[in-house]
Motif scaffolding. Structure first.
Motif, short mmCIF file in Angstrom:
data_model
loop_
_atom_site.label_atom_id
_atom_site.label_comp_id
_atom_site.label_asym_id
_atom_site.label_seq_id
_atom_site.Cartn_x
_atom_site.Cartn_y
_atom_site.Cartn_z
N LEU A 61 11.07 0.96 -0.62
CA LEU A 61 9.96 0.16 -0.45
C LEU A 61 10.14 -1.32 -1.19
N HIS A 73 0.87 -1.18 0.21
CA HIS A 73 -0.16 0.03 -0.12
C HIS A 73 0.75 1.24 0.12
N ALA A 74 1.93 1.31 0.78
CA ALA A 74 2.84 2.43 0.83
C ALA A 74 3.53 2.43 -0.56
N PHE A 75 3.85 1.53 -1.29
CA PHE A 75 4.39 1.54 -2.49
C PHE A 75 3.52 2.19 -3.51
N GLU A 76 2.36 1.78 -3.37
CA GLU A 76 1.47 2.52 -4.33
C GLU A 76 1.23 3.89 -3.96
N GLN A 77 1.23 4.39 -2.78
CA GLN A 77 0.99 5.73 -2.53
C GLN A 77 2.21 6.62 -2.41
N SER A 78 3.53 6.18 -2.39
CA SER A 78 4.65 6.83 -2.09
C SER A 78 5.64 6.82 -3.28
N PRO A 79 5.42 7.43 -4.33
CA PRO A 79 6.17 7.15 -5.48
C PRO A 79 7.86 7.45 -5.11
N SER A 80 8.07 8.63 -4.55
CA SER A 80 9.06 9.00 -4.00
C SER A 80 10.28 7.88 -3.24
N LYS A 81 9.36 7.00 -2.57
CA LYS A 81 10.03 5.88 -1.64
C LYS A 81 9.95 4.56 -2.26
N ARG A 82 9.64 4.41 -3.64
CA ARG A 82 9.63 3.15 -4.08
C ARG A 82 10.73 2.34 -4.19
#
Length: 164
Positions: free
Chosen positions: A102, A90-99
């Protein structure tokens, strides 16, 4: 001893690894295992709704070797890993800068699952084993998806976070 993904691809492969490690138990080997064959690719393309086949493979191998109590304990571990992975996806989908960060966290679960399963199987067969999370022992730079180990930090971590 290092075993790649095809060495832990299924129940027969895990049994082979367990026999090899058991034969060397007097040497107190450190055993490193990759994710089960295909699991890393599965995790790289995973969505929260596509994780079930990955976990089912691990649970099926556990049922082949472990008694009901041990399989239940491993099943509880898998459930916690599944919950953590869903959060990461879910975080991967929501946080492009942290891909990249993640992605590293997501794919690490392949090795965590296989190493935990192998330790359970070895213990079941009387070979004293303990899973050690490499994320606590190997310190790397911040180049996510292609990180390099930081040797001084890793050796310091080894004395405080890892089994000798």
């Amino acid at each position: 001893m290092k075993f790649g993904g095809t060495s832990v691809a299924d129940a027969a492969a895990f049994e082979n690894v367990a026999c090899i490690v058991a034969a060397e138990r007097e040497a107190s080997p450190v055993v490193v295992v990759s994710a089960m064959s295909g699991v890393t690719d599965g995790l790289l393309s995973a969505t929260p709704s596509s994780l079930e086949p990955i976990f089912n493979r691990h649970l099926a191998v556990a049922k082949e070797f472990l008694d009901e109590t041990e399989a239940g304990r491993f099943g509880d571990f898998v459930k916690r890993a599944e919950d953590q992975l869903r959060e990461l996806l879910h975080a991967f989908e929501q946080s492009p800068s942290k891909r990249k960060l993640l992605q590293d966290a997501i794919v690490s679960f392949g090795e965590i699952l296989s190493s935990t399963l192998l330790a359970e199987i070895l213990n079941h067969y009387g070979v004293q084993a303990r899973q050690v999370d490499a994320r606590r022992c190997v310190i790397t730079d911040d180049e996510h998806t292609c990180a390099a180990p930081l040797l001084n930090e890793t050796f310091s971590a080894r004395t405080t976070n890892c089994v000798r």
